[in-house]
Enzyme design. Structure first.
Site, PDB file in Angstrom:
ATOM      1  N   LYS A  59       0.851  -1.195   0.000  1.00  0.00           N
ATOM      2  CA  LYS A  59       0.000   0.000   0.000  1.00  0.00           C
ATOM      3  C   LYS A  59       0.882   1.238   0.000  1.00  0.00           C
ATOM      4  O   LYS A  59       0.674   2.168  -0.780  1.00  0.00           O
ATOM      5  CB  LYS A  59      -0.929  -0.006   1.231  1.00  0.00           C
ATOM      6  CG  LYS A  59      -1.909  -1.156   1.234  1.00  0.00           C
ATOM      7  CD  LYS A  59      -2.864  -1.096   2.408  1.00  0.00           C
ATOM      8  CE  LYS A  59      -2.240  -1.379   3.749  1.00  0.00           C
ATOM      9  NZ  LYS A  59      -1.758  -2.758   3.935  1.00  0.00           N
ATOM     10  N   HIS A  93       4.056   0.698   6.963  1.00  0.00           N
ATOM     11  CA  HIS A  93       4.136   0.927   5.520  1.00  0.00           C
ATOM     12  C   HIS A  93       5.589   1.252   5.174  1.00  0.00           C
ATOM     13  O   HIS A  93       6.107   2.287   5.578  1.00  0.00           O
ATOM     14  CB  HIS A  93       3.234   2.093   5.095  1.00  0.00           C
ATOM     15  CG  HIS A  93       1.778   1.824   5.345  1.00  0.00           C
ATOM     16  ND1 HIS A  93       0.804   2.742   5.107  1.00  0.00           N
ATOM     17  CD2 HIS A  93       1.137   0.724   5.804  1.00  0.00           C
ATOM     18  CE1 HIS A  93      -0.386   2.228   5.416  1.00  0.00           C
ATOM     19  NE2 HIS A  93      -0.210   1.006   5.853  1.00  0.00           N
ATOM     20  N   ARG A 149     -16.976   7.279  24.635  1.00  0.00           N
ATOM     21  CA  ARG A 149     -16.931   8.730  24.888  1.00  0.00           C
ATOM     22  C   ARG A 149     -16.098   9.131  26.095  1.00  0.00           C
ATOM     23  O   ARG A 149     -16.377  10.116  26.765  1.00  0.00           O
ATOM     24  CB  ARG A 149     -18.357   9.293  24.997  1.00  0.00           C
ATOM     25  CG  ARG A 149     -19.065   9.235  23.683  1.00  0.00           C
ATOM     26  CD  ARG A 149     -20.526   9.070  23.818  1.00  0.00           C
ATOM     27  NE  ARG A 149     -20.856   7.779  24.415  1.00  0.00           N
ATOM     28  CZ  ARG A 149     -22.085   7.320  24.573  1.00  0.00           C
ATOM     29  NH1 ARG A 149     -23.096   8.043  24.200  1.00  0.00           N
ATOM     30  NH2 ARG A 149     -22.294   6.134  25.113  1.00  0.00           N
ATOM     31  N   THR A 204       5.806  -5.064  14.270  1.00  0.00           N
ATOM     32  CA  THR A 204       6.158  -5.819  15.472  1.00  0.00           C
ATOM     33  C   THR A 204       7.316  -6.785  15.244  1.00  0.00           C
ATOM     34  O   THR A 204       7.784  -7.403  16.197  1.00  0.00           O
ATOM     35  CB  THR A 204       4.943  -6.642  15.952  1.00  0.00           C
ATOM     36  OG1 THR A 204       4.493  -7.458  14.855  1.00  0.00           O
ATOM     37  CG2 THR A 204       3.820  -5.746  16.413  1.00  0.00           C
ATOM     38  N   ARG A 242       5.444 -13.562   9.767  1.00  0.00           N
ATOM     39  CA  ARG A 242       4.093 -13.648   9.213  1.00  0.00           C
ATOM     40  C   ARG A 242       3.776 -15.098   8.883  1.00  0.00           C
ATOM     41  O   ARG A 242       4.638 -15.837   8.416  1.00  0.00           O
ATOM     42  CB  ARG A 242       3.969 -12.818   7.948  1.00  0.00           C
ATOM     43  CG  ARG A 242       4.048 -11.318   8.199  1.00  0.00           C
ATOM     44  CD  ARG A 242       3.683 -10.550   6.930  1.00  0.00           C
ATOM     45  NE  ARG A 242       3.664  -9.118   7.154  1.00  0.00           N
ATOM     46  CZ  ARG A 242       4.429  -8.242   6.479  1.00  0.00           C
ATOM     47  NH1 ARG A 242       5.244  -8.646   5.545  1.00  0.00           N
ATOM     48  NH2 ARG A 242       4.355  -6.969   6.748  1.00  0.00           N
ATOM     49  N   GLY A 263       3.691  -5.946  -8.834  1.00  0.00           N
ATOM     50  CA  GLY A 263       4.936  -5.724  -8.090  1.00  0.00           C
ATOM     51  C   GLY A 263       5.896  -6.862  -8.360  1.00  0.00           C
ATOM     52  O   GLY A 263       5.553  -8.035  -8.209  1.00  0.00           O
TER      53      GLY A 263
END
Ligand code: GDP
Ligand code: IMO
Ligand code: MG
Length: 424
Positions: free
Chosen positions: A15, A40, A143, A299, A303, A413
């Site tokens: 992205k 990103h 709230r 982190t 993956r 890509g």
């Protein structure tokens, strides 16, 4: 006009890279959702930039960047990331960075609560990024949170943070892992006048920009299957990551939204817990993980990996209605003899094909996956510049995905660098 870039599955990468490429054609790059849970990465001219809080459009000297009101803002990360991009030589970022006064804050208090809650869930945890995103959005929904506008214009904003801290103490039994509320309030007070020049009324800012005909790009955060409503609930993030979330998190004129682009990885990955029908626990998963350098940007976790899942991608398309796709990381598949894609799920008990995408994480974790197998291309595709130069097997793979989803793959890509992308 506005272009929206969204992730298709669980954190499809690219992205940031696509936004970096497209941001040379727009005047404004905006974020609408999420917070510093994003990771990103943009690799350009040999320098790698990791954006978590700031929009990646900052890399373009002509682009103004807006953090929209749907984002939860961690003020210290805003400044540390700004210092990072300045140190790496990004031209004049400060006047090009704006943040909405309507952003709710993401506090260290929320981070402490996120970690305690994950600890309580034990083996059933969500596997969050640990950045306090869930508690920030929950306290906004109930709230009790504080907005950037409160930090700027309400001398008593600290009382709300103290009240939140009291609630969390009741909930978690007194100890918030060493969290010090007075220290955080003091730090925020010290940031007040520093952040004021960046703050804008997003409604006025975007109204003016849209009336002037400026081109806007929205950099999506997370991906559709992490959406709090449409994702693989409860293993999702705490906000809407889909088209609707962008419209709620940013004041776009609906008549001026012209393109929604989906970023889809050529195979599938996921960080954190939750169902993942095509996950491969063996050789294939390990190979994808190693070749694709599949570690979460936020982190550093490994993956989970597996073959592309067109059932979930199709579901994502039904939610987001993509106009075009960017297929990313095709080059990672260059050395596979065979490539598989999921084309259907069967019910684990009846064997019947499941129509649609199960809402229950339990059922989704048990489905039988039906695959279609492709011959691999066994050729290096890295840095291929023209679609016609891709191996025929790679084009067959791409065109099958297009036909299955009914969306054109416009960008492919073929490598990590900014230029490693071909446009059809
Ligand atoms: P984002 O969250 O969608 O912006 O993406 P991430 O930053 O999480 O992941 C981007 C990572 O994937 C960066 O390290 C990129 O260099 C890498 N990447 C992006 N596109 C490609 C590609 O086509 N091929 C390869 N090999 N790596 C890519
Ligand atoms: P980008 O924007 C991949 C995942 C976490 C976890 C779940 C909830 O780079 O695509 P949270 O901290 O949001 O409460 O965690 O969502 N997650 C991501 N996975 N890419 C991301 O960001 C993610 N942001 C959150 O791993 O499973
Ligand atoms: Mg990422």
């Amino acid at each position: 006009m506005a272009t929206i870039v969204l992730g298709v599955q669980w954190g499809d990468e690219g992205k940031g890279k696509l936004c970096d490429i497209l941001s040379s054609e727009v005047q404004i790059c905006a974020r609408a959702t999420g917070g510093r849970n994003c990771g990103h990465t943009v690799v350009t001219n040999g320098v790698s930039y990791d954006f978590h809080m700031l929009p990646s459009g900052l890399l373009h000297p002509e682009t103004t960047n807006l953090i929209g009101p749907g984002v939860v803002l961690h003020v210290p990360t805003f400044f540390s990331e700004l210092a990072d991009v300045e140190a790496k030589g990004v031209v004049n970022p400060q006047p090009r960075l704006k943040v909405s006064t309507r952003c709710a804050l993401n506090l260290d208090l929320h981070t402490a609560a996120d970690r305690l809650r994950e600890g309580q869930l034990g083996s059933k945890n969500i596997g969050t990024t640990g950045r306090g995103i869930g508690p920030s959005y929950s306290s906004k929904a109930e709230r009790s949170n504080v907005l950037l506008g409160d930090l700027l214009d309400d001398e008593e904003f600290g009382d709300r943070i103290r009240a939140m801290e009291r609630d969390y103490k009741l909930r978690f039994g007194g100890d918030l892992g060493g969290y010090d509320v007075e220290k955080e309030i003091k730090e925020l007070e010290a940031y007040r006048e520093r952040i004021r020049p960046f703050s804008v009324d997003d409604i006025e800012f975007l109204e003016e920009a849209q009336n002037e005909g400026k081109k806007i790009m929205i950099e999506g955060a997370q991906s559709a299957l992490l959406d709090n409503t449409y994702g693989t609930w409860p293993y999702v993030t705490s906000t809407s990551t889909t088209f609707g979330g962008v419209m709620a998190g940013l004041n776009l004129n609906r008549r001026k939204v012209d393109t929604v682009i989906g970023v889809l990885k050529a195979y599938c990955t996921r960080v954190g817990s939750g169902p993942f029908p095509t996950e491969d626990f063996g050789e294939i998963g390990n190979k994808l993980q190693e070749i694709g350098h599949e570690f979460g940007v936020s982190t550093g976790r490994r993956r989970r990996c597996g073959w592309l899942d067109l059932v979930s991608a199709q579901y994502s398309h039904k939610v987001n209605h993509y106009d075009a796709l960017n297929l990313t990381k095709l080059d990672v598949l260059d050395t596979f003899e065979e490539i598989r894609v999921a084309v259907a799920y069967e019910h684990p008990d009846t064997g019947e094909t499941i129509k649609g995408f199960p809402a229950s994480a339990k059922l989704l974790s048990r489905v039988q996956v039906v695959y279609k197998t492709f011959k691999g291309w066994n050729t290096k595709t890295t840095s291929t510049a023209k679609y016609e130069d891709l191996p025929v097997e790679a084009r067959e793979y791409i065109e099958f995905i297009e036909d299955f989803l009914g969306v054109k793959i416009v960008w492919v890509g073929c490598g990590p660098k900014r230029d490693d992308i071909l446009v059809r």
